[in-house]
Design an enzyme around this catalytic site. Structure first.
Site, PDB file in Angstrom:
ATOM      1  N   GLU A 183       0.706  -1.303   0.077  1.00 28.05           N
ATOM      2  CA  GLU A 183      -0.109   0.021   0.111  1.00 28.05           C
ATOM      3  C   GLU A 183       0.881   1.132  -0.162  1.00 28.05           C
ATOM      4  O   GLU A 183       0.294   2.330  -0.229  1.00 28.05           O
ATOM      5  CB  GLU A 183      -1.005  -0.008   1.183  1.00 28.05           C
ATOM      6  CG  GLU A 183      -0.345  -0.133   2.562  1.00 28.05           C
ATOM      7  CD  GLU A 183      -0.206  -1.438   3.108  1.00 28.05           C
ATOM      8  OE1 GLU A 183      -0.127  -1.777   4.292  1.00 28.05           O
ATOM      9  OE2 GLU A 183       0.013  -2.546   2.103  1.00 28.05           O
ATOM     10  N   ARG A 184       2.181   1.074   0.210  1.00 30.51           N
ATOM     11  CA  ARG A 184       2.995   2.274   0.158  1.00 30.51           C
ATOM     12  C   ARG A 184       3.608   2.567  -1.359  1.00 30.51           C
ATOM     13  O   ARG A 184       3.841   3.846  -1.578  1.00 30.51           O
ATOM     14  CB  ARG A 184       4.282   1.834   1.139  1.00 30.51           C
ATOM     15  CG  ARG A 184       3.931   1.993   2.385  1.00 30.51           C
ATOM     16  CD  ARG A 184       5.268   1.595   3.317  1.00 30.51           C
ATOM     17  NE  ARG A 184       4.970   1.520   4.876  1.00 30.51           N
ATOM     18  CZ  ARG A 184       5.836   1.024   5.801  1.00 30.51           C
ATOM     19  NH1 ARG A 184       6.883   0.826   5.443  1.00 30.51           N
ATOM     20  NH2 ARG A 184       5.337   0.969   7.069  1.00 30.51           N
ATOM     21  N   CYS A 288      16.967  -6.767   0.343  1.00 34.40           N
ATOM     22  CA  CYS A 288      17.168  -7.932   1.263  1.00 34.40           C
ATOM     23  C   CYS A 288      18.465  -8.450   0.698  1.00 34.40           C
ATOM     24  O   CYS A 288      18.979  -9.406   1.351  1.00 34.40           O
ATOM     25  CB  CYS A 288      16.320  -8.884   1.249  1.00 34.40           C
ATOM     26  SG  CYS A 288      15.922  -9.443  -0.558  1.00 34.40           S
TER      27      CYS A 288
END
Length: 488
Positions: A183-184, A288
């Site tokens: 949602e960002r 990551c």
């Protein structure tokens, strides 16, 4: 760019070939991390929205599963063309909603395009196997078939690359897809769906539902979803794996990381530092595969001094400035978490060689944190163990390679590790003993190309089959074995 224009205050979901309003009225702001500007609002959809998308995908699957594989590939070829034509536009969207530097965003889009290239090889990827005379006058064959409706849950840090890890290959294999982006960073996801539709994808083959926990749980629990692919933080990855597996689904859940870079005494120090700086501070450390811990073999003073010098020279700012490398973190709350870790590092006795809080105080807007370097970090310290996911670098000093490899083995994570050296014996020992799935030899970010699996180990991955490569094909297909006798 239907459904995602800035003047469209609230984004829409994409279900069964149409942009539709979410049933929920709850929304969240989508902010530019560099300026704090509200770009759009994203709906926080409900489980009912998920069910609508899954039903559309399930209906589309009835036809799509029987679509000839070469025809599926042609749609992906057209999609590849459209992505390439819109390369710069997509990169700018990544910068705008994610905040990363334009050069990195451009590279991310390229990686996404390469994933589509791989998936377009579907006629070869979907091939089975045969063996005649497994017994007297008996033959055996293996055919691949799609699973059905599959779901993907993607993070904010790679809004282009991670979705294209998932839906192009899944759809090439004959599945239909429901995507839940972060949602960002929802704007780029909507653009990907729009271009896929322009490429000729039938209605219902690819759907998008925006939202938060309810959408995630809706996907994990829905009886008609056959598999879930997830990328995100370790606690959520573990939750997704357990919840989806408990509901009988295949799961691949990519998780957190603590990547170690070992610098040997014979390393080319200038090249090693250049790689470490780029790896640690590119994407503001929010990836990551970022270097978050440097393991220095022998006297590390020269390395530390050069790292600080190069960190001091970094240009910090809005990613649209082509000279900028270090950009803002995604949200102020994320920065507050990083600041908390800096305080813990100091409290536990690490030496703060470079304090990135200085730049934070100087920037008038945006979620900026300058490059931060801790020296004399020990393995039991919190900053040596936890994933900080920010531009914070820890240096551990060791007497030899054996001790450095032991640090890697003790880490709960196992995504990546790198060694800088010219010594063939050290390289071989590192290759054989480093306890991580993706290794670099004098390479700052040893992430794999789309035709190899992204192969995290330990708490960096939950599941059996990784994304991309042959693992990805196996994850999105099921096999039928046929044994035949022809002498009747």
């Amino acid at each position: 760019m239907t459904g995602i224009k800035k003047e469209t205050v609230v984004l829409k979901n994409y279900i069964n070939g149409e942009w539709v309003e979410a049933r929920s009225t709850e929304t969240a702001d989508v902010l530019n991390p560099a300026t704090g500007e509200t770009l759009v609002r994203v709906p926080i959809s409900s489980k009912e929205d998920v069910d609508q998308a899954v039903r559309a995908a399930d209906e589309a699957f009835k036809t799509w599963k029987n679509t000839p594989v070469p025809k599926r590939a042609r749609i992906l070829y057209k999609y590849h063309y459209l992505l390439t034509e819109n390369h710069e536009k997509l990169a700018r969207l990544v910068v705008e909603e994610n905040g990363k530097a334009y050069k990195e965003a451009y590279g991310e889009v390229q990686r996404g395009i390469e994933c589509v290239e791989f998936a377009a090889g579907a006629p070869t990827l979907m091939m089975g196997e045969t063996l005649s005379n497994i017994a007297e006058e008996i033959d055996s064959e293996m055919f691949r078939y799609p699973l059905g409706v599959v779901g993907g849950i993607t993070p904010f840090n790679f809004p282009m690359m991670v979705p294209t890890w998932m839906f192009p290959l899944a759809i090439a294999c004959g599945n239909t897809f429901v995507l839940k982006p972060s949602e960002r960073t929802p704007i780029l996801a909507n653009e990907l769906v729009e271009l896929f539709t322009q490429a000729g994808a039938p209605k219902g083959v690819l759907n998008i539902v925006h939202g938060g926990h309810d959408v995630v749980n809706g996907l994990l629990e829905h009886k008609d979803i056959k598999a879930i692919s997830f990328v995100g933080s370790q606690p959520v990855a573990k939750y997704v794996y357990k919840r989806a597996a408990a509901n009988g689904k295949r799961v691949q859940a990519l998780s957190g990381a603590k990547n170690h870079h070992i610098v040997m005494p014979d390393a080319n120090i200038e090249k090693a530092v250049a790689n470490i700086i780029s790896s640690a501070y590119g994407s503001a450390g929010q990836r990551c595969m970022a270097c978050s811990a440097v393991v220095v073999v022998g006297n590390g003073d020269e390395l530390v001094n050069l790292l600080k010098q190069k960190a001091d020279e970094l240009i910090i700012g809005n990613g649209l400035d082509e000279e900028v490398l270090l950009t803002p973190v995604i949200r102020d709350s994320h920065r507050e978490k990083a600041l908390h870790y800096i305080k813990i590092g100091l409290k536990e006795g690490a030496s703060l060689v470079r304090d990135g809080r200085k730049e934070m105080a100087e920037m008038k807007e945006g979620n900026f944190l300058g490059p931060t370097i801790f020296d004399h970090v020990t393995p039991e310290m919190t900053i040596a163990k936890d994933e900080i996911f920010a531009p914070v670098l820890s240096l551990l000093r060791v007497k030899d390679l054996d001790e450095g490899l032991e640090y890697i083995r003790k880490s709960r994570y196992g995504n990546g590790a790198t060694i800088y050296t010219k010594d063939a014996k050290a390289i071989r020992q590192f290759r054989e003993e480093a306890d991580a799935g993706m290794l670099g030899i004098n390479v700052g970010v040893p992430a794999t190309m789309a035709f190899f699996p992204f192969s995290g180990w330990k708490d960096s991955f939950y599941g059996d089959l990784h994304v991309n490569g042959k693992d990805g094909v196996n994850f999105y297909t099921q096999k039928k074995m046929i044994t035949s006798r022809y002498d009747y």
